[in-house]
Design an enzyme around this catalytic site. Structure first.
Site, mmCIF file in Angstrom:
data_model
loop_
_atom_site.group_PDB
_atom_site.id
_atom_site.type_symbol
_atom_site.label_atom_id
_atom_site.label_comp_id
_atom_site.label_asym_id
_atom_site.label_seq_id
_atom_site.Cartn_x
_atom_site.Cartn_y
_atom_site.Cartn_z
ATOM 1 N N TYR A 158 0.765 -0.966 -0.026
ATOM 2 C CA TYR A 158 -0.149 0.112 0.166
ATOM 3 C C TYR A 158 1.037 1.278 0.117
ATOM 4 C CZ TYR A 158 -3.924 2.955 0.989
ATOM 5 O OH TYR A 158 -4.812 4.208 0.971
ATOM 6 N N LYS A 162 1.203 3.932 -3.060
ATOM 7 C CA LYS A 162 0.645 5.052 -2.922
ATOM 8 C C LYS A 162 1.849 6.382 -3.291
ATOM 9 C CE LYS A 162 -3.810 4.883 -2.210
ATOM 10 N NZ LYS A 162 -4.815 5.518 -3.192
#
Length: 184
Positions: A158, A162
Site C-alpha cells: 500500500y 501510494k
C-alpha cells in the site's frame, strides 16, 4: 462564500469519471459532483453498493477493473461517446488487503495491489490525457494517502503503491500542465 458559489457553478455540466466510487471518498465525490450538476460516470467492478451510489447520483455505471488497461480505456471512451468530452478524472480505486509483513507477503497478492493502486492510476491517466489534450485541458485528481510519505508496518504494498501514484501524478502535472492538464 462567493468563491464557493463560483467554484460550484464552474463544475456544473462538467464530465467526470470516478474510479472506485462504491463507498468512502469515491462515493462522497460522486455525491458532491452530482449536487453541483456534473455529468458522472462511475468506473468500477460491479457491486450493490456501487449501484446504490449510481442510482442516488444519476451516474452512469461503467464496469471496469482499473488493473486492466483495456477496461479503463473503454471507460474513458464511454464517457466521451456519451458526453463528447472528459473534464475530470478522479483516480480513487484502491485496495489495502491483504496486509502482511514483507517476509510473509504473497507475491501475487502484493502484485495485485500494485496493479490496482499504481498501474490503475497510470491506466486512467494514459486513457484520459489524449482526450484532455485534444479538448484543450482537464483535471486529473489522484486520491492519495499519508502512507505515501511514511512506512506503516505490514503495508509495504500500500505504501509503495501510494508513493508511486503520488509521483506519477506529479509527473503528469510536469508533463502536461502547460498543455492545460492539471494533475493533483
Amino acid at each position: 462564500m462567493q468563491d464557493a458559489i463560483e467554484r460550484e457553478a464552474a463544475l456544473r455540466g462538467k464530465v467526470v469519471l470516478i474510479t472506485g466510487a462504491s463507498r468512502g471518498i469515491g462515493a462522497a465525490a460522486a455525491r458532491r459532483f452530482a449536487a453541483v450538476g456534473a455529468k458522472l460516470g462511475l468506473a468500477s467492478r460491479p457491486s450493490e453498493a456501487l449501484k446504490a451510489v449510481a442510482k442516488e447520483t444519476g451516474a452512469a455505471l461503467i464496469p471496469c477493473d482499473v488493473a486492466n488497461a483495456a477496461d479503463v480505456q473503454a471507460a474513458v471512451e464511454a464517457m466521451v461517446a456519451s458526453h463528447g468530452r472528459l473534464d475530470v478524472l478522479i483516480n480513487n480505486a484502491g485496495t489495502i488487503d491483504p496486509i502482511a509483513l514483507i517476509t510473509r507477503a504473497d507475491p501475487e497478492a502484493w502484485g495485485r495491489q500494485i496493479d490496482v493502486n499504481l498501474k490503475g492510476v497510470f491506466h486512467g491517466m494514459r486513457a484520459a490525457m489524449p482526450v484532455m489534450l485534444e479538448q484543450g485541458g482537464g483535471t486529473i485528481l489522484t486520491i492519495g494517502s499519508g502512507a505515501a510519505h511514511g512506512p506503516v508496518e505490514a503495508w509495504s504494498h500500500y505504501c509503495s503503491s501510494k508513493a508511486g501514484a503520488l509521483m506519477l501524478t506529479r509527473m503528469v502535472d510536469k508533463e502536461a500542465r502547460d498543455k492545460g492538464i492539471r494533475a493533483i
